[in-house]
Design a protein around this motif. Structure first.
Motif: not given
Length: 403
Positions: A6, A8, A22-24, A44, A87, A125, A149, A170
């Motif tokens: 993840n 950011e 925050s993005q995968r 992403t 991570s 992802c 997730e 995560f």
């Protein structure tokens, strides 16, 4: 070297307006097709083309203070971005080690060509949800994917909590419904991103259940949904009132005779299901809630002698009580890490004024009073002709007059 994580992106040039969620992501260390210079390539699912960051004379600093928790930050000079990474700790350490080797120009021939990378390489992802309904599907040997997730383990008659789950840094949603689990370990409350915990139809009430997981800092801050219905629970811990972010609480079909006064501290609570229990009254602190939905059906509410107040104000307040009341007014979160355990237990046993929500200990006024349910919830479901009284506490005569 690829790292599923993840990320950011913080733009220092934009100051307070720079932070994004925050993005995968996938971070790759590679080089241009026609150059030997190394780049960090950020991909992403939202940014299919990806973003390239030059590394040569451009990495200002790498912050690794929390590397053991799977967190690090790469600070770049141009553009003035901070890549805030989360991570799995071992993989993150390996990625930063490769980055360090690349910066020192150690054998760059093994690095991939960035132009050959595409979004299809981000398959890892998308593999963020796992549902297990058969014993044969349970990953006993290979373990769970590190980047999960959402995890659901349903109807497998598991009698204990699998501690492998604690490694899923995560994880946002954990569903262990319809098993035979009797307790959860303390570390569940330390999972940094857990937002939804569903453990209905288990056996949490059939043993001396340990609720220490509720008292951890991470779960107090992050948990939005808690489902502990159908667990034969006879008493809720007072610590449940410390779940500051809780929006939905499902406790139906248990053996609860009352709810803790601390439930009135759940300022973000919007949905409460407490049907099919043994409730005889409700805590007066619920007057401070603003719910969208409240289900109290199929509870044997008893008729107390109503509108009669019992005073417990004759005692002289001790210094400990005065200090505790003053501390609770600040609404500062507390735990055994900042206070002696005896004081934490003392604070946990506070009752709360039904008007001002301040803590009460040995000095209070108590009575069973009627409160219109529409003042608490927009929509209420109750058994027909049920009379519901609230066990109300008041810290002073002034609060009684305002009731």
């Amino acid at each position: 070297m690829k790292l599923h994580c993840n990320v950011e992106v913080h733009n220092r040039a934009l100051l307070s307006m720079s932070q994004r969620k925050s993005q995968r992501s996938v971070l790759t260390i590679g080089k241009q097709s026609d150059k030997d210079d190394l780049y960090i390539f950020l991909q992403t699912l939202q940014n299919k083309k990806g973003t390239k960051y030059k590394t040569r004379n451009n990495v200002e600093k790498v912050f690794t203070r929390f590397i053991d928790d799977g967190k690090a930050t790469i600070r770049l000079k141009e553009p003035s971005h901070d890549l805030i990474i989360q991570s799995e700790a071992i993989q993150l350490k390996s990625f930063l080690r490769v980055l360090k080797l690349g910066l020192f120009k150690v054998d760059q021939s093994s690095f991939p060509i960035i132009s050959n990378l595409s979004l299809k390489n981000m398959g890892g992802c998308q593999n963020n949800k796992l549902v297990i309904k058969k014993d044969s599907d349970y990953p006993v040997l290979k373990g769970f994917p590190k980047m999960l997730e959402e995890l659901s383990v349903l109807g497998l008659k598991k009698k204990s909590f699998d501690r492998q789950i604690l490694n899923l840094q995560f994880l946002r949603v954990l569903n262990l419904s319809n098993n035979q689990i009797t307790s959860l370990p303390k570390e569940v409350g330390c999972m940094p991103h857990l937002r939804e915990l569903l453990i209905s139809q288990n056996h949490l009430g059939r043993s001396q259940s340990k609720w220490k997981w509720i008292d951890q800092a991470a779960i107090k801050k992050n948990l939005h949904l808690l489902d502990i219905s159908s667990n034969v629970i006879s008493e809720l811990p007072v610590q449940i009132g410390a779940l500051d972010a809780l929006v939905k609480l499902q406790i139906y079909q248990n053996l609860l005779k009352n709810l803790p006064q601390s439930i009135g501290r759940l300022r973000n609570l919007k949905h409460l299901e407490a049907a099919r229990n043994c409730l005889s009254h409700l805590p007066g602190s619920m007057r401070n809630l603003q719910l969208d939905y409240l289900d109290l059906s199929s509870n044997p509410f008893l008729v107390y002698r109503r509108n009669t107040l019992y005073r417990h104000m004759h005692m002289t307040a001790s210094l400990v009580e005065c200090a505790a009341v003053a501390f609770l007014k600040t609404r500062i979160p507390y735990d055994a890490g900042m206070l002696p355990r005896t004081l934490v237990q003392y604070l946990d046993n506070a009752t709360y004024c039904s008007v001002c929500a301040n803590g009460c200990f040995n000095r209070f006024i108590m009575g069973y009073l009627e409160i219109e349910l529409r003042r608490i919830s927009c929509q209420t479901k109750i058994t027909a002709n049920a009379t519901i009284l609230f066990e109300c506490y008041f810290c002073s005569n002034k609060c009684i007059r305002y009731f």
